[in-house]
Design an enzyme around this catalytic site. Sequence first.
Site, PDB file in Angstrom:
ATOM      1  N   LYS A  96       2.407  -3.406   7.244  1.00 23.66           N
ATOM      2  CA  LYS A  96       2.625  -3.548   5.798  1.00 23.66           C
ATOM      3  C   LYS A  96       4.038  -3.106   5.434  1.00 23.66           C
ATOM      4  O   LYS A  96       4.708  -3.730   4.604  1.00 23.66           O
ATOM      5  CB  LYS A  96       1.595  -2.729   5.003  1.00 23.66           C
ATOM      6  N   TYR A 131      -1.554  -0.769  11.215  1.00 24.33           N
ATOM      7  CA  TYR A 131      -1.756  -1.407   9.898  1.00 24.33           C
ATOM      8  C   TYR A 131      -0.612  -1.057   8.948  1.00 24.33           C
ATOM      9  O   TYR A 131       0.047  -1.943   8.392  1.00 24.33           O
ATOM     10  CB  TYR A 131      -3.100  -0.983   9.282  1.00 24.33           C
ATOM     11  N   THR A 191       0.821  -1.214   0.000  1.00 20.41           N
ATOM     12  CA  THR A 191       0.000   0.000   0.000  1.00 20.41           C
ATOM     13  C   THR A 191       0.856   1.266   0.000  1.00 20.41           C
ATOM     14  O   THR A 191       2.004   1.242   0.472  1.00 20.41           O
ATOM     15  CB  THR A 191      -0.902  -0.005   1.256  1.00 20.41           C
ATOM     16  N   ASP A 192       0.279   2.346  -0.494  1.00 18.42           N
ATOM     17  CA  ASP A 192       0.977   3.644  -0.438  1.00 18.42           C
ATOM     18  C   ASP A 192       1.107   4.142   1.001  1.00 18.42           C
ATOM     19  O   ASP A 192       1.899   5.044   1.277  1.00 18.42           O
ATOM     20  CB  ASP A 192       0.266   4.691  -1.314  1.00 18.42           C
ATOM     21  N   GLU A 193       0.337   3.547   1.929  1.00 16.52           N
ATOM     22  CA  GLU A 193       0.376   4.023   3.322  1.00 16.52           C
ATOM     23  C   GLU A 193       1.719   3.782   3.999  1.00 16.52           C
ATOM     24  O   GLU A 193       1.977   4.354   5.060  1.00 16.52           O
ATOM     25  CB  GLU A 193      -0.723   3.351   4.150  1.00 16.52           C
TER      26      GLU A 193
HETATM   27  P1  NAD Z   1      -9.654  -7.472   2.545  1.00 16.62           P
HETATM   28  O1  NAD Z   1      -9.639  -7.252   4.004  1.00 16.62           O
HETATM   29  O2  NAD Z   1     -10.900  -7.199   1.775  1.00 16.62           O
HETATM   30  O3  NAD Z   1      -9.248  -8.990   2.227  1.00 16.62           O
HETATM   31  C1  NAD Z   1      -8.259  -9.684   2.914  1.00 16.62           C
HETATM   32  C2  NAD Z   1      -8.492 -11.180   2.712  1.00 16.62           C
HETATM   33  O4  NAD Z   1      -7.418 -11.887   3.353  1.00 16.62           O
HETATM   34  C3  NAD Z   1      -9.789 -11.704   3.338  1.00 16.62           C
HETATM   35  O5  NAD Z   1     -10.457 -12.555   2.425  1.00 16.62           O
HETATM   36  C4  NAD Z   1      -9.322 -12.477   4.573  1.00 16.62           C
HETATM   37  O6  NAD Z   1     -10.164 -13.578   4.896  1.00 16.62           O
HETATM   38  C5  NAD Z   1      -7.957 -12.951   4.114  1.00 16.62           C
HETATM   39  N1  NAD Z   1      -7.040 -13.211   5.238  1.00 16.62           N
HETATM   40  C6  NAD Z   1      -6.818 -12.406   6.318  1.00 16.62           C
HETATM   41  N2  NAD Z   1      -5.895 -12.992   7.131  1.00 16.62           N
HETATM   42  C7  NAD Z   1      -5.536 -14.162   6.539  1.00 16.62           C
HETATM   43  C8  NAD Z   1      -4.633 -15.197   6.892  1.00 16.62           C
HETATM   44  N3  NAD Z   1      -3.904 -15.135   8.016  1.00 16.62           N
HETATM   45  N4  NAD Z   1      -4.521 -16.258   6.067  1.00 16.62           N
HETATM   46  C9  NAD Z   1      -5.268 -16.348   4.943  1.00 16.62           C
HETATM   47  N5  NAD Z   1      -6.143 -15.404   4.560  1.00 16.62           N
HETATM   48  C10 NAD Z   1      -6.269 -14.323   5.351  1.00 16.62           C
HETATM   49  O7  NAD Z   1      -8.431  -6.612   1.987  1.00 16.62           O
HETATM   50  P2  NAD Z   1      -8.226  -5.893   0.572  1.00 16.62           P
HETATM   51  O8  NAD Z   1      -8.732  -4.519   0.672  1.00 16.62           O
HETATM   52  O9  NAD Z   1      -8.668  -6.781  -0.510  1.00 16.62           O
HETATM   53  O10 NAD Z   1      -6.634  -5.790   0.556  1.00 16.62           O
HETATM   54  C11 NAD Z   1      -5.848  -6.814  -0.029  1.00 16.62           C
HETATM   55  C12 NAD Z   1      -4.393  -6.395  -0.006  1.00 16.62           C
HETATM   56  O11 NAD Z   1      -4.231  -5.181  -0.720  1.00 16.62           O
HETATM   57  C13 NAD Z   1      -3.851  -6.131   1.397  1.00 16.62           C
HETATM   58  O12 NAD Z   1      -2.513  -6.614   1.434  1.00 16.62           O
HETATM   59  C14 NAD Z   1      -3.867  -4.625   1.523  1.00 16.62           C
HETATM   60  O13 NAD Z   1      -2.853  -4.202   2.385  1.00 16.62           O
HETATM   61  C15 NAD Z   1      -3.571  -4.219   0.096  1.00 16.62           C
HETATM   62  N6  NAD Z   1      -4.061  -2.894  -0.321  1.00 16.62           N
HETATM   63  C16 NAD Z   1      -5.380  -2.569  -0.175  1.00 16.62           C
HETATM   64  C17 NAD Z   1      -5.848  -1.343  -0.631  1.00 16.62           C
HETATM   65  C18 NAD Z   1      -7.302  -0.943  -0.521  1.00 16.62           C
HETATM   66  O14 NAD Z   1      -7.645   0.182  -0.867  1.00 16.62           O
HETATM   67  N7  NAD Z   1      -8.199  -1.813  -0.100  1.00 16.62           N
HETATM   68  C19 NAD Z   1      -4.954  -0.443  -1.215  1.00 16.62           C
HETATM   69  C20 NAD Z   1      -3.607  -0.811  -1.343  1.00 16.62           C
HETATM   70  C21 NAD Z   1      -3.176  -2.043  -0.898  1.00 16.62           C
HETATM   71  O1  TDX Z   2     -16.811   6.056   7.920  1.00 14.72           O
HETATM   72  C1  TDX Z   2     -15.754   6.539   7.477  1.00 14.72           C
HETATM   73  N1  TDX Z   2     -15.638   7.896   7.346  1.00 14.72           N
HETATM   74  C2  TDX Z   2     -14.507   8.496   6.877  1.00 14.72           C
HETATM   75  O2  TDX Z   2     -14.448   9.730   6.762  1.00 14.72           O
HETATM   76  C3  TDX Z   2     -14.637   5.705   7.090  1.00 14.72           C
HETATM   77  C4  TDX Z   2     -14.719   4.189   7.210  1.00 14.72           C
HETATM   78  C5  TDX Z   2     -13.508   6.325   6.609  1.00 14.72           C
HETATM   79  N2  TDX Z   2     -13.422   7.682   6.510  1.00 14.72           N
HETATM   80  C6  TDX Z   2     -12.201   8.303   5.946  1.00 14.72           C
HETATM   81  C7  TDX Z   2     -10.887   7.820   6.515  1.00 14.72           C
HETATM   82  C8  TDX Z   2      -9.954   7.945   5.325  1.00 14.72           C
HETATM   83  O3  TDX Z   2      -9.453   9.264   5.230  1.00 14.72           O
HETATM   84  O4  TDX Z   2     -12.175   7.933   4.572  1.00 14.72           O
HETATM   85  C9  TDX Z   2     -10.843   7.693   4.125  1.00 14.72           C
HETATM   86  C10 TDX Z   2     -10.748   6.265   3.613  1.00 14.72           C
HETATM   87  O5  TDX Z   2     -10.875   5.400   4.740  1.00 14.72           O
HETATM   88  P1  TDX Z   2     -10.695   3.805   4.629  1.00 14.72           P
HETATM   89  O6  TDX Z   2     -11.662   3.285   3.620  1.00 14.72           O
HETATM   90  O7  TDX Z   2     -10.715   3.250   5.999  1.00 14.72           O
HETATM   91  O8  TDX Z   2      -9.271   3.677   3.934  1.00 14.72           O
HETATM   92  P2  TDX Z   2      -7.784   4.148   4.335  1.00 14.72           P
HETATM   93  O9  TDX Z   2      -7.615   4.294   5.792  1.00 14.72           O
HETATM   94  O10 TDX Z   2      -7.448   5.315   3.454  1.00 14.72           O
HETATM   95  O11 TDX Z   2      -6.966   2.835   3.868  1.00 14.72           O
HETATM   96  C11 TDX Z   2      -7.311   2.187   2.621  1.00 14.72           C
HETATM   97  O12 TDX Z   2      -6.414   2.485   1.602  1.00 14.72           O
HETATM   98  C12 TDX Z   2      -5.109   1.962   1.709  1.00 14.72           C
HETATM   99  C13 TDX Z   2      -7.395   0.671   2.806  1.00 14.72           C
HETATM  100  O13 TDX Z   2      -8.312   0.358   3.843  1.00 14.72           O
HETATM  101  C14 TDX Z   2      -6.042   0.072   3.086  1.00 14.72           C
HETATM  102  O14 TDX Z   2      -6.122  -1.335   3.136  1.00 14.72           O
HETATM  103  C15 TDX Z   2      -5.102   0.474   1.982  1.00 14.72           C
HETATM  104  O15 TDX Z   2      -3.810   0.064   2.283  1.00 14.72           O
END
Ligand code: NAD
Ligand code: TDX
Length: 328
Positions: free
Chosen positions: A155, A151, A124-126
């Site tokens: 990562k 988190y 992630t960019d975080e």
């Molecule tokens: P998500 O929470 O929707 O999915 C995670 C999945 O991993 C789930 O199906 C969960 O059951 C499984 N899991 C959790 N722990 C596990 C374990 N110990 N063994 C096997 N399976 C396990 O997450 P997502 O949003 O799809 O994110 C996927 C990846 O992308 C993560 O590595 C996250 O850091 C990265 N990422 C997410 C975002 C975003 O905006 N959502 C952005 C950048 C990077």
């Molecule tokens: O109810 C809400 N109200 C609100 O204002 C929630 C759930 C979030 N927010 C804000 C917090 C953040 O500034 O919205 C923005 C996005 O929040 P999230 O969806 O929780 O995402 P963020 O914390 O930015 O992280 C996401 O992007 C990077 C993903 O959850 C991570 O897995 C990924 O690495």
Amino acid sequence: AAVQGAILVTGGAGFIGSNFVHHAILHTDQRVIVVDKLSYAGNRASLRGLPDDRVEFVRGDICDRALVNELVTRVDAVVNFAAESHNDNSLADPEPFISTNLAGTFALLEAVRAHDVRYHHISTDEVFGDLALDDPGRFTEDSPYRPSSPYSASKAGSDHLVRAWVRSFGVRATISNCSNNYGPRQHIEKFIPHQITAILDGGRPGLYGDGRNVRDWIHVDDHCAAVLRILESGQLGQTYLVGADGEHTNKEVMELILRLMDRPVDAYDLVDDRPGHDLRYALDASKLRDELGWRPRHADFEAGLCETIGWYRDNRQWWRPSPEDSRV
Ligand code: NAD
Ligand code: TDX
């Protein structure tokens, strides 16, 4: 091609992992093994409709070294999406973030090292922390690591493990750091589906703090295409940032959702801010564009959001399963 018969997709029942499995089945001839422990965030229904002869589902934990070791012997590449992914949860209880994101990555790295299997790490960019709201800069592959939350720190640590395994053991790995994804099958704890489903349920959505925080949005399909491109043609040992120039304040996104759902644009509440809330993420994906020729296809954020709202409207049983569904 760099990858031949089969890919192990960890976390394939989650948001991005399941979208990646659908994408890979559509755009390659690979077979896919999904390993997912089905945590609260995993949903078996996200893998419905895929061909049985090309997709195998294994319920398991990436921290289980014997299981992971056995699965790795059956594939040509591993793409690791499995993670604890929600910042708010990491503030309430960091422990699972340390085990899955750090120990889980360690287990996978040891398995791919033992069997010389190609590995791609989803990050992630975080990991770069945040930018000031008035800073014109963006993250690049060379930005320093400065994670803010449990988190993002977990990562960041997992990325460091991957780089160390590349350098010390010659593991054939790549890393991608992507910006905020949106699209179908995202858990409703996350901002965009949280607001959409609150409105569909007749509730009032909540914006953390003053809503000025900026996120750089990308459609999940564009992320999946980028991962496939890196897996096929990325240079081993390299990191690629994945982003689509999609910066918006949370307030803008909230107002857009309300407008697209025919609600007054001020029909939301300001609620307590997230502790340590990162101000702005923005990333420069030039390396991925220039070296690998990747381009986002969902450039129109409003159109993508509109489609995503339609998906949550049409798939209520996915995010709010009825008791009958859970008995199947
Ligand atoms: P998500 O929470 O929707 O999915 C995670 C999945 O991993 C789930 O199906 C969960 O059951 C499984 N899991 C959790 N722990 C596990 C374990 N110990 N063994 C096997 N399976 C396990 O997450 P997502 O949003 O799809 O994110 C996927 C990846 O992308 C993560 O590595 C996250 O850091 C990265 N990422 C997410 C975002 C975003 O905006 N959502 C952005 C950048 C990077
Ligand atoms: O109810 C809400 N109200 C609100 O204002 C929630 C759930 C979030 N927010 C804000 C917090 C953040 O500034 O919205 C923005 C996005 O929040 P999230 O969806 O929780 O995402 P963020 O914390 O930015 O992280 C996401 O992007 C990077 C993903 O959850 C991570 O897995 C990924 O690495």
